[in-house]
Scaffold this motif. Structure first.
Motif, PDB file in Angstrom:
ATOM      1  N   LEU A  89       0.806  -1.220   0.000  1.00  0.00           N
ATOM      2  CA  LEU A  89       0.000   0.000   0.000  1.00  0.00           C
ATOM      3  C   LEU A  89       0.843   1.276   0.000  1.00  0.00           C
ATOM      4  CD1 LEU A  89      -2.811  -0.989   2.527  1.00  0.00           C
ATOM      5  CD2 LEU A  89      -3.093  -0.577   0.070  1.00  0.00           C
ATOM      6  N   HIS A  90       2.154   1.155   0.127  1.00  0.00           N
ATOM      7  CA  HIS A  90       2.998   2.349   0.167  1.00  0.00           C
ATOM      8  C   HIS A  90       2.802   3.222  -1.069  1.00  0.00           C
ATOM      9  CE1 HIS A  90       6.231   0.538   3.094  1.00  0.00           C
ATOM     10  NE2 HIS A  90       5.038   0.675   3.646  1.00  0.00           N
ATOM     11  N   ALA A  91       2.871   2.616  -2.239  1.00  0.00           N
ATOM     12  CA  ALA A  91       2.828   3.398  -3.478  1.00  0.00           C
ATOM     13  C   ALA A  91       1.496   4.119  -3.666  1.00  0.00           C
ATOM     14  CB  ALA A  91       3.145   2.517  -4.684  1.00  0.00           C
ATOM     15  N   ALA A  94       1.082   6.883  -0.857  1.00  0.00           N
ATOM     16  CA  ALA A  94       1.989   8.018  -1.055  1.00  0.00           C
ATOM     17  C   ALA A  94       1.568   8.852  -2.257  1.00  0.00           C
ATOM     18  CB  ALA A  94       3.422   7.515  -1.224  1.00  0.00           C
ATOM     19  N   MET A  95       1.207   8.189  -3.350  1.00  0.00           N
ATOM     20  CA  MET A  95       0.837   8.912  -4.564  1.00  0.00           C
ATOM     21  C   MET A  95      -0.393   9.790  -4.342  1.00  0.00           C
ATOM     22  SD  MET A  95       1.886   9.442  -7.662  1.00  0.00           S
ATOM     23  CE  MET A  95       2.819   8.022  -8.276  1.00  0.00           C
ATOM     24  N   ALA A  96      -1.353   9.309  -3.551  1.00  0.00           N
ATOM     25  CA  ALA A  96      -2.567  10.080  -3.299  1.00  0.00           C
ATOM     26  C   ALA A  96      -2.246  11.433  -2.667  1.00  0.00           C
ATOM     27  CB  ALA A  96      -3.510   9.285  -2.397  1.00  0.00           C
ATOM     28  N   PHE A  97      -1.251  11.467  -1.801  1.00  0.00           N
ATOM     29  CA  PHE A  97      -0.891  12.726  -1.131  1.00  0.00           C
ATOM     30  C   PHE A  97       0.065  13.556  -1.976  1.00  0.00           C
ATOM     31  CE2 PHE A  97      -2.434   9.987   2.205  1.00  0.00           C
ATOM     32  CZ  PHE A  97      -3.222  10.845   2.963  1.00  0.00           C
ATOM     33  N   ILE A  98       1.034  12.915  -2.615  1.00  0.00           N
ATOM     34  CA  ILE A  98       1.990  13.645  -3.451  1.00  0.00           C
ATOM     35  C   ILE A  98       1.265  14.432  -4.532  1.00  0.00           C
ATOM     36  CG2 ILE A  98       3.832  13.366  -5.162  1.00  0.00           C
ATOM     37  CD1 ILE A  98       4.731  10.886  -3.497  1.00  0.00           C
ATOM     38  N   GLU A  99       0.291  13.801  -5.190  1.00  0.00           N
ATOM     39  CA  GLU A  99      -0.434  14.467  -6.276  1.00  0.00           C
ATOM     40  C   GLU A  99      -1.261  15.648  -5.780  1.00  0.00           C
ATOM     41  OE1 GLU A  99       0.237  14.097  -9.206  1.00  0.00           O
ATOM     42  OE2 GLU A  99       0.513  12.012  -9.831  1.00  0.00           O
ATOM     43  N   LEU A 114       9.396  -1.838  -9.370  1.00  0.00           N
ATOM     44  CA  LEU A 114      10.238  -0.736  -9.838  1.00  0.00           C
ATOM     45  C   LEU A 114       9.410   0.284 -10.612  1.00  0.00           C
ATOM     46  CD1 LEU A 114      13.157   0.143  -9.654  1.00  0.00           C
ATOM     47  CD2 LEU A 114      13.603  -1.020 -11.823  1.00  0.00           C
ATOM     48  N   GLU A 115       8.354  -0.173 -11.279  1.00  0.00           N
ATOM     49  CA  GLU A 115       7.483   0.754 -11.994  1.00  0.00           C
ATOM     50  C   GLU A 115       6.853   1.750 -11.021  1.00  0.00           C
ATOM     51  OE1 GLU A 115       8.140  -2.826 -14.344  1.00  0.00           O
ATOM     52  OE2 GLU A 115       7.418  -2.541 -12.289  1.00  0.00           O
ATOM     53  N   ASP A 116       6.367   1.248  -9.889  1.00  0.00           N
ATOM     54  CA  ASP A 116       5.783   2.137  -8.879  1.00  0.00           C
ATOM     55  C   ASP A 116       6.837   3.075  -8.297  1.00  0.00           C
ATOM     56  OD1 ASP A 116       3.199   1.214  -9.127  1.00  0.00           O
ATOM     57  OD2 ASP A 116       3.315  -0.176  -7.438  1.00  0.00           O
ATOM     58  N   ALA A 117       8.044   2.558  -8.096  1.00  0.00           N
ATOM     59  CA  ALA A 117       9.116   3.383  -7.540  1.00  0.00           C
ATOM     60  C   ALA A 117       9.435   4.551  -8.476  1.00  0.00           C
ATOM     61  CB  ALA A 117      10.364   2.542  -7.289  1.00  0.00           C
ATOM     62  N   HIS A 118       9.574   4.265  -9.770  1.00  0.00           N
ATOM     63  CA  HIS A 118       9.864   5.325 -10.733  1.00  0.00           C
ATOM     64  C   HIS A 118       8.710   6.314 -10.832  1.00  0.00           C
ATOM     65  CE1 HIS A 118      13.161   2.880 -13.028  1.00  0.00           C
ATOM     66  NE2 HIS A 118      13.619   3.476 -11.951  1.00  0.00           N
ATOM     67  N   ALA A 119       7.492   5.816 -10.719  1.00  0.00           N
ATOM     68  CA  ALA A 119       6.335   6.712 -10.763  1.00  0.00           C
ATOM     69  C   ALA A 119       6.356   7.685  -9.586  1.00  0.00           C
ATOM     70  CB  ALA A 119       5.043   5.904 -10.763  1.00  0.00           C
ATOM     71  N   LYS A 359      16.286   3.145  -5.611  1.00  0.00           N
ATOM     72  CA  LYS A 359      17.497   2.316  -5.672  1.00  0.00           C
ATOM     73  C   LYS A 359      17.342   1.071  -4.794  1.00  0.00           C
ATOM     74  CE  LYS A 359      20.775   6.054  -6.624  1.00  0.00           C
ATOM     75  NZ  LYS A 359      21.935   6.827  -6.110  1.00  0.00           N
ATOM     76  N   GLY A 360      16.692   1.231  -3.640  1.00  0.00           N
ATOM     77  CA  GLY A 360      16.478   0.093  -2.759  1.00  0.00           C
ATOM     78  C   GLY A 360      15.580  -0.952  -3.383  1.00  0.00           C
ATOM     79  N   VAL A 361      14.501  -0.508  -4.030  1.00  0.00           N
ATOM     80  CA  VAL A 361      13.602  -1.450  -4.711  1.00  0.00           C
ATOM     81  C   VAL A 361      14.349  -2.173  -5.828  1.00  0.00           C
ATOM     82  CG1 VAL A 361      11.512  -1.640  -6.113  1.00  0.00           C
ATOM     83  CG2 VAL A 361      11.543  -0.130  -4.118  1.00  0.00           C
ATOM     84  N   HIS A 362      15.171  -1.426  -6.555  1.00  0.00           N
ATOM     85  CA  HIS A 362      15.972  -2.033  -7.627  1.00  0.00           C
ATOM     86  C   HIS A 362      16.887  -3.120  -7.064  1.00  0.00           C
ATOM     87  CE1 HIS A 362      18.430  -2.384 -11.234  1.00  0.00           C
ATOM     88  NE2 HIS A 362      19.496  -2.183 -10.476  1.00  0.00           N
TER      89      HIS A 362
END
Length: 391
Positions: A89-91, A94-99, A114-119, A359-362
């Motif tokens: 649920l992190h991604a 987090a995205m809901a608030f960042i946006e 990694l897709e979520d991390a880059h997003a 980088k950690g997710v990678h």
């Protein structure tokens, strides 16, 4: 912090029985830089509201989507949110608030893909918010001292890095008995990875923080020892860094009898540094020539970053909660400065960022892939299109 008041903070996760939720709340308020005023503490709206009352939190919500939308519309809405949910649920949280322009402090690992991390990297920079990741071991004063000694050349050229993080709490299949923390941490759909994601990511981040080295290739032996478990609980990883240094990373949650045994040893051409999390107020330096030196927290011969991270005089131990709070306080002071239109103090910018999270997710996913292939794989990190150093 330039603001004349504490930041208004929210939290997603951290309900009844959640160890890490309490840790984040203590870290948030330790230096008086933020006040928790809103939250969603459970997927059950009634439980969320009931727990909010026990915490004295003014505004309780039934979902993070509802909270992000409502808080962004208030004149007195939150300015930072703490994300302490299970990994999957992190991604989205987090995205809901960042946006909506709200800064984030997120537990690790940042995402499970990694897709979520880059997003998230791209969203952070697109929306101009601050994102901190709680790799809390970077908050220890003596870890900052170790980094300073590498940076100033005391260690010489780094040749060898040995990082170990061993625990024993998952030596038995306690998830089958319904132990809440074990249930989701051993579910691949919710955790993404087991020992590698939970503690291996801490070991890798600690090594990277102290040495400044970037990975080139890795070879991982990833194992599951407990019968019926669908996720890794032990891993041994050989490391090759860009520039030629080598290393070993070992993480295990089936090391019976061990508690929270995180260790780092860095060897250079002029000597070796050793730090152990269970004895965090000391850093040992063994020079190539001469006698061993032990650096101790709180003394004025330490680096500026180490002194910035210390609260008490020498001889008064500081440990886990204080290190966690150092990540929070640096991030909160940075957010406060930016909200005031000022440049943050460079010492306050010393916290893990959204790029560190990616980088950690990678690393986690690359180690899992190496384990599947049973061989060396390329571990060099390619930044996303939205990458910009220093979130």
């Amino acid at each position: 912090m330039p603001l004349s008041r504490p930041l208004r903070a929210g939290q997603v996760g951290g309900g009844p029985g959640a160890f890490i939720g309490d840790v984040h709340r203590r870290a948030m308020r330790m230096d008086g830089l933020a006040t928790l005023v809103a939250g969603v503490f459970s997927s059950d709206p009634d439980r969320s509201r009931a727990h909010a009352k026990t915490l004295g939190v003014e505004r309780a919500y039934g979902s993070f989507e509802e909270m992000a939308e409502a808080e962004s519309q208030r004149e007195d809405g939150i300015e930072v949110v703490s994300i302490v949910t299970p990994n999957w649920l992190h991604a989205p949280a987090a995205m809901a608030f960042i946006e909506r322009g709200i800064s984030v402090v997120c537990d690790k690992p940042m995402t499970t893909t990694l897709e979520d991390a880059h997003a998230l990297v791209e969203a952070v920079h697109r929306n101009g918010v601050t994102f901190a990741l709680t790799h809390n071991y970077t908050g220890y004063p003596m870890v900052k001292q170790a980094r300073a000694l590498v940076e100033d050349g005391t260690l010489g050229e780094v040749r060898k890095v040995v990082a170990e993080y061993s625990q024993g709490w998952l030596s038995q299949p306690i998830e089958q008995e319904g132990m809440k923390q074990a249930v989701w941490r051993t579910d691949p759909k919710k955790a993404g990875a087991g020992a590698l994601g939970d503690i291996g990511s801490h070991a890798e981040n600690l090594a990277a923080y102290v040495t400044g080295l970037e990975l080139d290739r890795i070879c991982a032996d990833v194992r599951t020892f407990v019968g019926g478990r669908a996720i890794d609980d032990d891993a041994n990883v050989l490391l090759r860094y860009q520039g030629g240094a080598g290393g070993v990373l070992h993480c295990s949650q089936i090391a019976a009898g061990l508690e929270n045994d995180l260790r780092l040893r860095v060897s250079g051409t002029k000597g070796t540094l050793t730090w152990r999390q269970e004895h965090p107020n000391e850093l040992t330096f063994n020079p190539l020539e001469g006698t061993e030196r032990v650096y101790r927290r709180g003394h004025d011969d330490l680096s500026a970053a180490a002194q910035h991270a210390s609260r008490l005089p020498p001889g008064h131990p500081e440990a886990f909660n204080e290190a966690f709070a150092n990540v929070y306080s640096n991030a909160l002071r940075t957010i406060g400065a930016r909200l005031s239109g000022e440049e943050p103090d460079p010492l306050d910018l010393d916290f893990p960022t959204v790029e560190d999270g990616a980088k950690g997710v990678h690393f986690i996913l690359t180690a899992l892939e190496s384990g599947r292939q049973e061989g060396w794989v390329d571990a060099s990190y390619v930044p996303s299109a939205g990458y910009r150093q220093g979130a």
